[in-house]
Scaffold this motif. Structure first.
Motif, PDB file in Angstrom:
ATOM      1  N   ASN A   8      32.284 121.290  -2.039  1.00  0.00           N
ATOM      2  CA  ASN A   8      31.193 123.160  -2.200  1.00  0.00           C
ATOM      3  C   ASN A   8      31.628 124.557  -1.863  1.00  0.00           C
ATOM      4  O   ASN A   8      32.667 124.343  -1.002  1.00  0.00           O
ATOM      5  N   THR A   9      31.192 125.215  -2.684  1.00  0.00           N
ATOM      6  CA  THR A   9      31.989 126.681  -2.053  1.00  0.00           C
ATOM      7  C   THR A   9      31.214 126.886  -1.371  1.00  0.00           C
ATOM      8  O   THR A   9      30.056 127.175  -0.909  1.00  0.00           O
ATOM      9  N   PRO A  10      31.847 127.965  -0.096  1.00  0.00           N
ATOM     10  CA  PRO A  10      31.137 128.065   1.259  1.00  0.00           C
ATOM     11  C   PRO A  10      30.023 129.399   0.281  1.00  0.00           C
ATOM     12  O   PRO A  10      30.682 130.676  -0.372  1.00  0.00           O
ATOM     13  N   ARG A  11      29.233 130.093   0.810  1.00  0.00           N
ATOM     14  CA  ARG A  11      28.495 130.910   0.839  1.00  0.00           C
ATOM     15  C   ARG A  11      28.523 132.295   2.247  1.00  0.00           C
ATOM     16  O   ARG A  11      27.812 131.860   2.366  1.00  0.00           O
ATOM     17  N   TYR A  12      29.221 133.241   1.572  1.00  0.00           N
ATOM     18  CA  TYR A  12      29.206 134.493   2.560  1.00  0.00           C
ATOM     19  C   TYR A  12      28.183 135.132   2.860  1.00  0.00           C
ATOM     20  O   TYR A  12      27.639 135.740   1.355  1.00  0.00           O
ATOM     21  N   PRO A  13      28.218 135.717   3.674  1.00  0.00           N
ATOM     22  CA  PRO A  13      26.595 136.181   4.291  1.00  0.00           C
ATOM     23  C   PRO A  13      26.812 138.335   3.932  1.00  0.00           C
ATOM     24  O   PRO A  13      27.706 138.252   4.138  1.00  0.00           O
ATOM     25  N   THR A  14      25.933 138.821   2.868  1.00  0.00           N
ATOM     26  CA  THR A  14      25.873 139.624   2.459  1.00  0.00           C
ATOM     27  C   THR A  14      26.251 140.679   4.222  1.00  0.00           C
ATOM     28  O   THR A  14      24.944 140.033   4.514  1.00  0.00           O
ATOM     29  N   ASN A  21      21.637 140.904   4.533  1.00  0.00           N
ATOM     30  CA  ASN A  21      21.130 139.385   5.307  1.00  0.00           C
ATOM     31  C   ASN A  21      21.409 139.046   6.899  1.00  0.00           C
ATOM     32  O   ASN A  21      20.436 139.200   7.629  1.00  0.00           O
TER      33      ASN A  21
END
Length: 122
Positions: free
Chosen positions: A54-60, A63
């Motif tokens: 998986n590719t990590p999702r970084y919070p904006t 958010n």
């Protein structure tokens, strides 16, 4: 170890996981020295993943700010119907044996002699 205890098939270091349409088998692709290897496992199975799954999702930032305002529900073990008690029994606690100091040898012949006569490893 978990797969062995449960008697389930296992796929390790998965870089791609594809579940069949009937949900009875899963194809696990993993990287090995010679390229890619795909194994087919029957469900249920234990699968460990690789970093490439998986590719990590970084919070904006917006958010993050929203998350600060959300309430956190606290749940106790009693709410879940679980009792928290240790099932392990400690028999003894001992310090490891003290290590002997190392010896600096003058030559290779001395080293070989000590390994052969004192340590008896060669």
């Amino acid at each position: 170890m978990l797969a062995g205890l449960l008697n389930y098939p296992q796929g390790t270091f998965a870089s791609k996981v594809a579940v069949s349409s009937d949900k009875k088998t899963v194809d696990v692709t993993r990287e090995v020295d010679g390229g890619l290897e795909t194994v087919s496992l029957t469900m249920p199975a234990v699968i460990t993943c690789d970093l490439r799954l998986n590719t990590p999702r970084y919070p904006t930032l917006p958010n993050i700010m929203k998350a600060k305002k959300k309430p956190i529900d606290k749940v106790t073990p009693e709410d879940l119907g679980v009792t928290v008690q240790s099932t392990l029994k400690m028999l003894t606690v001992e310090e490891p044996a003290k290590r002997k100091g190392g010896v600096i040898v003058d030559s290779v012949e001395t080293l070989v002699s000590k390994l052969r006569n004192e340590a008896k490893v060669i």
